[in-house]
Motif scaffolding. Structure first.
Motif, PDB file in Angstrom:
ATOM      1  N   ALA A   1       1.078  -1.045  -0.295  1.00  0.00           N
ATOM      2  CA  ALA A   1       0.383  -0.021   0.073  1.00  0.00           C
ATOM      3  C   ALA A   1       1.079   0.902  -0.114  1.00  0.00           C
ATOM      4  O   ALA A   1       0.279   2.298  -0.614  1.00  0.00           O
ATOM      5  N   LEU A   2       1.810   1.167   0.777  1.00  0.00           N
ATOM      6  CA  LEU A   2       2.573   2.339   0.497  1.00  0.00           C
ATOM      7  C   LEU A   2       3.315   2.576  -0.909  1.00  0.00           C
ATOM      8  O   LEU A   2       4.225   4.175  -0.791  1.00  0.00           O
ATOM      9  N   ILE A   3       3.451   1.586  -1.465  1.00  0.00           N
ATOM     10  CA  ILE A   3       3.991   1.590  -3.017  1.00  0.00           C
ATOM     11  C   ILE A   3       3.516   2.843  -3.301  1.00  0.00           C
ATOM     12  O   ILE A   3       3.744   3.642  -3.897  1.00  0.00           O
ATOM     13  N   TYR A   4       1.855   2.314  -2.946  1.00  0.00           N
ATOM     14  CA  TYR A   4       0.768   2.735  -4.184  1.00  0.00           C
ATOM     15  C   TYR A   4       1.180   4.372  -3.576  1.00  0.00           C
ATOM     16  O   TYR A   4       0.293   5.664  -4.699  1.00  0.00           O
ATOM     17  N   ARG A   5       0.613   4.188  -2.604  1.00  0.00           N
ATOM     18  CA  ARG A   5       0.819   5.648  -2.296  1.00  0.00           C
ATOM     19  C   ARG A   5       1.412   6.955  -2.760  1.00  0.00           C
ATOM     20  O   ARG A   5       1.686   7.665  -2.900  1.00  0.00           O
TER      21      ARG A   5
END
Length: 578
Positions: A421-425
């Motif tokens: 999720a942090l990657i996409y954020r």
């Protein structure tokens, strides 16, 4: 579109314009070259004709001079023939002296007997030297020739080098040799007049004998080539009197022409300077050549100026417009070309239409790209939200499970989902959704992993030291998941029940990058080497075509190290902050 604009600019660049100038100039020079060649041929023919006319004029002048001198000699011969029958007598000397005083061309008259003895002679006028009346001429060549039967003989006077003896044979009624009647003529009286307007400028005259010896001349230096003159005299005695060329005492080239005066004893020789570059024979040909050359230059310059005004300057103008297009500015239009010829206007309108088309297409592509970027950011945002929802559901499920192993498995899964999720954020918050900054991402991920376990056990401190590197999402995901497993492994084995210090280092070493996770726990021997975490770490390393290893840290603890090929290494070097 930018590449197309640069290519168009190169096609209309200055080298092409210069090439057109050179080719047009060369074509015009070649087209007008026959004018110069024709004028050169005409000039050469004119020069040859004038040179030949000059030689003919010189030969004719020599023949005229010889004719004048020969007339004087012939009149002297007639006088001598009239005086020859008369005897000596008492009144011979006064009578001959009176004749010499009345005739300007004579300096002396003399009579010799059949034995060569002087009979009588005129008295010298004003004390001038002449052949002495008592001189014995029996041994002289001219007397012997008369004695042997020649009627008229001419020779240089022995007693006066500047005089000529003209002698006639005197005979008795039955043909017996009776004596000689001779006259002495000054050579200056026979020398041609160089003031003849038909003679070339710088012409000189001379009298030579049968051996080519110079008797008298207006300029001895012009007749200094004795060898050439002697050879000509030898040919002249055979009836040949061609023109010849030789060099004078100053090494200047001269043309010579001659003619016989009387028989084979005396010749008139004229000389004139040979034709030089600026001699009178070339002045008229050069004038006739300069006019076609001037016409050629005027035509060449007129055509070049016309082509410059009609074609070249407009091509230069279009080149500047194309150069502006090559720099990405398609708003400029070649409006000044409306005053150009029709073909240039058509080209300018085509170039303007090209700019309009590129501007329209560029705007459409930019709008499409912005729309695509916004859509991708929305997708990344929704994927991140969905992953966070899944992470929240797993967190609720983890709290409801009482089995420690199940709770730990759910926690590990939740951390992996949190990393994704942090990657996409990170992607939808970055300026370019196709890449992410490694330093920012690693710092946030480590902080998020440590913060997630901060309320459940002893205190764990963390620090991140990372180099700047732009990584695409395909490489960022395995790096993030490997880091999650390395940090989880340290939390489970190094910090369980005691806390500690976690250090994360990321170094870009040229073509190779190294990611390390160091703890200050009990060390590598206590680490589970066969668990799911180690298996996943090795799998993520293989995705990166790298290598994962666990080593002991200096001073205690362990280091989880990931070594892999640097993605986009040149780009990283270019964007690295100073």
């Amino acid at each position: 579109m930018m590449r197309f604009g640069r290519a168009w600019g190169r096609k209309l660049g200055r080298p092409s314009v210069q090439g057109i100038r050179f080719r047009m100039g060369l074509a015009m020079a070649v087209a007008l070259l026959p004018i110069l060649l024709l004028s050169a041929a005409q000039t050469q023919a004119e020069f040859r004709r004038q040179a030949e006319d000059r030689r003919i004029d010189l030969q004719l002048a020599a023949e005229r001079s010889a004719a004048d001198a020969k007339a004087r000699i012939d009149s002297t011969v007639v006088l001598l023939q009239a005086l020859a029958p008369e005897g000596g007598g008492f009144y011979c000397e006064p009578r001959l002296t009176a004749l010499v005083s009345r005739l300007d061309a004579l300096s002396a008259l003399q009579r010799y007997s059949a034995t060569g003895e002087p009979v009588c002679a005129s008295r010298p006028a004003g004390g001038a030297a002449a052949v002495a009346p008592t001189a014995d001429v029996r041994g002289q060549e001219w007397y012997q020739r008369l004695r042997q039967g020649e009627d008229v003989v001419m020779a240089r006077a022995p007693g006066a080098s500047g005089s000529l003896i003209v002698a006639v044979r005197s005979e008795r009624p039955l043909g017996a040799f009776q004596g000689v009647m001779a006259a002495v003529i000054p050579l200056t009286a026979l020398q041609p007049d160089i003031r003849d307007p038909a003679l070339p400028s710088g012409a000189q005259s001379a009298l030579i004998d049968a051996q080519g010896r110079l008797l008298v001349s207006t300029d001895p230096s012009s007749f200094a080539n004795e060898g050439a003159i002697a050879r000509w005299a030898e040919r002249a005695q055979k009836g040949e009197a061609p023109l010849f060329e030789a060099r004078d005492a100053r090494d200047r080239k001269h043309v010579y022409a001659g003619a016989p005066l009387a028989g084979r004893d005396l010749f008139v020789l004229l000389s004139a300077p040979a034709s030089g570059l600026l001699s009178w024979a070339r002045l008229n040909p050069i004038g006739s050549f300069m006019l076609p050359l001037a016409a050629w230059l005027v035509a060449f310059l007129a055509v070049m100026l016309l082509s410059e005004r009609i074609v070249i300057r407009w091509l230069v103008y279009l080149e500047r417009v194309a150069a502006i297009y090559a720099r990405g500015r398609f708003s400029v239009r070649p409006v000044q070309a409306e005053h150009a010829p029709a073909e240039i206007r058509t080209l300018a309108r085509t170039l303007g239409s090209l700019g309009d088309s590129i501007t329209t297409r560029d705007k459409a592509l930019l709008d499409s790209l912005d729309e695509k970027d916004a859509l991708m950011r929305e997708i990344h945002h929704r994927v991140k939200n969905n992953l966070q929802i899944i992470s929240s559901l797993l967190s609720m499920q983890q709290r409801a499970v009482t089995d420690p192993a199940a709770r730990s498995a759910l926690g590990d899964t939740r951390q992996r989902i949190t990393a994704l999720a942090l990657i996409y954020r990170t992607l939808y918050q970055s300026e370019d959704i196709r890449e992410a900054d490694s330093r920012t991402f690693l710092t946030e991920l480590v902080g998020q992993l440590i913060a997630g376990e901060a309320m459940r056990g002893p205190l764990v401190t963390s620090s991140v030291d990372a180099d700047y590197l732009i990584i695409d999402p395909d490489r960022l995901a395995p790096v993030a998941l490997w880091l999650v497993e390395a940090v989880s492994n340290a939390q489970k084995h190094a910090f369980a029940g005691r806390g500690g210090d976690l250090k994360v280092r990321f170094r870009v070493l040229g073509d190779t990058s190294v990611l390390e996770v160091q703890d200050d726990g009990p060390g590598a021997p206590d680490i589970d080497t066969a668990g799911v975490g180690r298996t996943l770490m090795n799998a993520f390393a293989k995705q990166l075509r790298g290598q994962a290893e666990m080593v002991e840290a200096p001073g205690g603890g362990s280091i989880a190290r990931l070594t892999f090929a640097t993605p986009e290494a040149p780009q990283a070097a270019a964007h690295r902050p100073a």
